[in-house]
Design a protein around this motif. Structure first.
Motif, PDB file in Angstrom:
ATOM      1  N   GLU A 185      -9.113   1.834  -7.999  1.00  0.00           N
ATOM      2  CA  GLU A 185      -9.039   2.492  -9.303  1.00  0.00           C
ATOM      3  C   GLU A 185      -8.140   1.720 -10.271  1.00  0.00           C
ATOM      4  N   VAL A 186      -6.985   1.280  -9.778  1.00  0.00           N
ATOM      5  CA  VAL A 186      -6.041   0.554 -10.631  1.00  0.00           C
ATOM      6  C   VAL A 186      -6.641  -0.790 -11.052  1.00  0.00           C
ATOM      7  N   LEU A 187      -7.346  -1.455 -10.120  1.00  0.00           N
ATOM      8  CA  LEU A 187      -8.004  -2.725 -10.452  1.00  0.00           C
ATOM      9  C   LEU A 187      -9.093  -2.509 -11.503  1.00  0.00           C
ATOM     10  N   ASN A 188      -9.917  -1.494 -11.286  1.00  0.00           N
ATOM     11  CA  ASN A 188     -10.989  -1.192 -12.248  1.00  0.00           C
ATOM     12  C   ASN A 188     -10.431  -0.984 -13.650  1.00  0.00           C
TER      13      ASN A 188
ATOM     14  N   GLY B 129     -15.184  -3.905  -3.099  1.00  0.00           N
ATOM     15  CA  GLY B 129     -14.158  -4.473  -2.223  1.00  0.00           C
ATOM     16  C   GLY B 129     -14.705  -4.870  -0.872  1.00  0.00           C
ATOM     17  N   ALA B 130     -14.042  -5.802  -0.217  1.00  0.00           N
ATOM     18  CA  ALA B 130     -14.451  -6.247   1.119  1.00  0.00           C
ATOM     19  C   ALA B 130     -13.959  -5.270   2.183  1.00  0.00           C
ATOM     20  N   SER B 131     -12.707  -4.875   2.099  1.00  0.00           N
ATOM     21  CA  SER B 131     -12.130  -3.988   3.119  1.00  0.00           C
ATOM     22  C   SER B 131     -11.533  -2.757   2.463  1.00  0.00           C
ATOM     23  N   ARG B 132     -11.996  -1.593   2.870  1.00  0.00           N
ATOM     24  CA  ARG B 132     -11.464  -0.355   2.297  1.00  0.00           C
ATOM     25  C   ARG B 132     -10.287   0.100   3.143  1.00  0.00           C
ATOM     26  N   THR B 133      -9.144  -0.544   2.885  1.00  0.00           N
ATOM     27  CA  THR B 133      -7.963  -0.261   3.703  1.00  0.00           C
ATOM     28  C   THR B 133      -7.494   1.180   3.474  1.00  0.00           C
ATOM     29  N   ASP B 134      -6.877   1.723   4.528  1.00  0.00           N
ATOM     30  CA  ASP B 134      -6.400   3.106   4.510  1.00  0.00           C
ATOM     31  C   ASP B 134      -5.121   3.279   3.697  1.00  0.00           C
TER      32      ASP B 134
ATOM     33  N   GLY C 107       0.783  -1.232   0.000  1.00  0.00           N
ATOM     34  CA  GLY C 107       0.000   0.000   0.000  1.00  0.00           C
ATOM     35  C   GLY C 107       0.817   1.285   0.000  1.00  0.00           C
ATOM     36  N   THR C 108       2.145   1.154   0.024  1.00  0.00           N
ATOM     37  CA  THR C 108       3.017   2.322   0.170  1.00  0.00           C
ATOM     38  C   THR C 108       2.686   3.449  -0.811  1.00  0.00           C
ATOM     39  N   ASN C 109       2.482   3.089  -2.060  1.00  0.00           N
ATOM     40  CA  ASN C 109       2.323   4.120  -3.095  1.00  0.00           C
ATOM     41  C   ASN C 109       0.873   4.452  -3.424  1.00  0.00           C
ATOM     42  N   TYR C 110      -0.069   4.043  -2.571  1.00  0.00           N
ATOM     43  CA  TYR C 110      -1.481   4.278  -2.867  1.00  0.00           C
ATOM     44  C   TYR C 110      -2.178   5.039  -1.739  1.00  0.00           C
ATOM     45  N   CYS C 111      -3.202   5.775  -2.129  1.00  0.00           N
ATOM     46  CA  CYS C 111      -4.042   6.474  -1.152  1.00  0.00           C
ATOM     47  C   CYS C 111      -5.148   5.533  -0.686  1.00  0.00           C
TER      48      CYS C 111
ATOM     49  N   GLN D 246     -10.813   7.967  -4.715  1.00  0.00           N
ATOM     50  CA  GLN D 246     -10.951   9.316  -4.156  1.00  0.00           C
ATOM     51  C   GLN D 246     -10.274  10.290  -5.101  1.00  0.00           C
ATOM     52  N   PRO D 247     -10.663  11.551  -5.019  1.00  0.00           N
ATOM     53  CA  PRO D 247     -10.194  12.504  -6.041  1.00  0.00           C
ATOM     54  C   PRO D 247      -8.714  12.867  -5.932  1.00  0.00           C
TER      55      PRO D 247
END
Lengths: 261, 261
Positions: free
Chosen positions: A29-32, A47-52, A12-16, A21-22
């Protein structure tokens, strides 16, 4: 039309975080985009879990609907060709069209990874929180035992969304040590916003001697977020696995990546 | 004037290796800038191992000369305040002014980390090489045993600089397994350019069944680089430790980070 389920691992290092989100790029987003590119039809996952932001996963779960003739098990391979190397679809299968990853009886396992050493190790910094102060493991274990079971965890929830029911069941909360590594492993039927990170932040305060184990019981009973310790930083947290109770469509069928230390 | 020795750990992902070069940022350059900023005098380090782009280290060694009155042991702390989080000075001490990190009897330990699994784990991708094909560990161990001892390792050296003496002693070459992790741990009195990565690339070919263990002996005896296997990628390689024989000034005095799995 069929519903495809993905088990997704990511750094998750490089993702928000997971959720679109805008202000930055997200896992969702990348999966979509990868699915849309593959199937040539605009597609969105649930998704099941909206991780931070900054949180990692080995076993998050997502579904999407498609008319594609690609065999369900092949989506994993086909999507990995189109995903960046920090997102990997570990497995894919078909589930019934009414199967929803968030409306199920589940057991979720998170691990929070701490490295307890005087000098940080730069090669492990992205997936571990470094702690250099003295820690008493046994008092952390005792405090952890008070959090197991069914409780109102509102003291361990950051107020962001209004969740009405703040009662959750923690099946187990272990404090494991190996060399300089401390792993907080927590299994439960669901977690409130930031709940695991607040629990870890609180247990670290216990280990440091700022709270007694009994005070953790009092924090739980206070039902007030201000009672608990600080939220531990996101990069130590990893969503390990989501097990669905309906065994027929369990997302943990694969034995891959079970050898992780 | 005194000579300060540093033990340096880094995640090599974002650097063009150790040695200063015109086309990108290097560990050496970042260290020089941090020391210069701290001591207010333009300073350059001399490193023990000029690791390649993408290679990591837990225990590289460097020295520099300074008139600074900062106590030798405090340089570690003071420099870490000025270094990015992917470079950490693990320890610092004073050595004699004629002590040179490359002109010493040493024992260097490298580890090469492979994850052997069908699906890569994105959270471990920066420090591990993923291999999904079947591997026979025992034949790799047998092949490794032929490389232990004192040999002319010219078959395992990429021609970049003209090193005249290509004889080196490998004290031990172990193939360790733990879950899905395979660690090639090699200790020796020195290594030629790309030697560890060519050895690992060759052993992986053995494990895959492309070479027999006895062919590794033949490759060694051929004294020809073209005989050996491909060079394994840099990101799996980590310089673990440099032990100096003059025990008085050993760079492995600290017990920090020894708990690494």
């Amino acid at each position: 039309m069929k519903r495809i389920r993905l088990r997704v691992a990511y750094d998750g290092t490089n993702y928000c975080g997971w959720q679109i989100q805008p202000n930055g790029i997200t896992i969702e987003e990348v999966l979509n985009k990868a699915i849309t590119k593959l199937t040539k039809v605009e597609t969105a996952v649930i998704g099941a879990s909206r991780t931070d932001s900054g949180v990692h996963a080995l076993g998050n779960v997502a579904v999407f609907d498609t008319e594609s003739t690609i065999p369900p098990e092949r989506f994993s391979y086909a999507l990995n060709q189109r995903l960046p190397e920090d997102i990997v679809v570990v497995a894919s299968d078909e589930v019934p069209l009414d199967w929803h990853p968030r409306y199920q009886d589940v057991s979720k396992t998170y691990e929070y990874h701490v490295i307890h050493t005087r000098i940080p190790d730069p090669t492990r910094r992205l997936t571990n929180y470094f702690v250099s102060y003295p820690l008493d493991i046994e008092t952390m274990r005792k405090a952890a035992s008070y959090l197991e079971g069914t409780h109102d965890f509102v003291s361990f929830c950051n107020i962001r969304t209004n969740v009405e029911d703040t009662v959750r069941t923690v099946y187990s909360l272990e404090v494991l040590t190996k060399g300089d590594q401390i792993t907080f492993r927590i299994r439960g039927n669901g977690f409130l916003y930031n709940m695991v990170r607040i629990i870890v932040g609180t247990l670290l305060r216990v280990g440091r001697g700022f709270y007694t184990p009994e005070q953790v019981k009092e924090i739980l009973e206070a039902k007030n977020r201000k009672s608990a310790g600080v939220t531990a930083p996101p990069h130590g947290l990893m969503l390990m696995e989501i097990e669905y109770k309906d065994s027929e469509t369990s997302a943990s069928q694969s034995g891959e990546n079970k050898g992780r230390k």
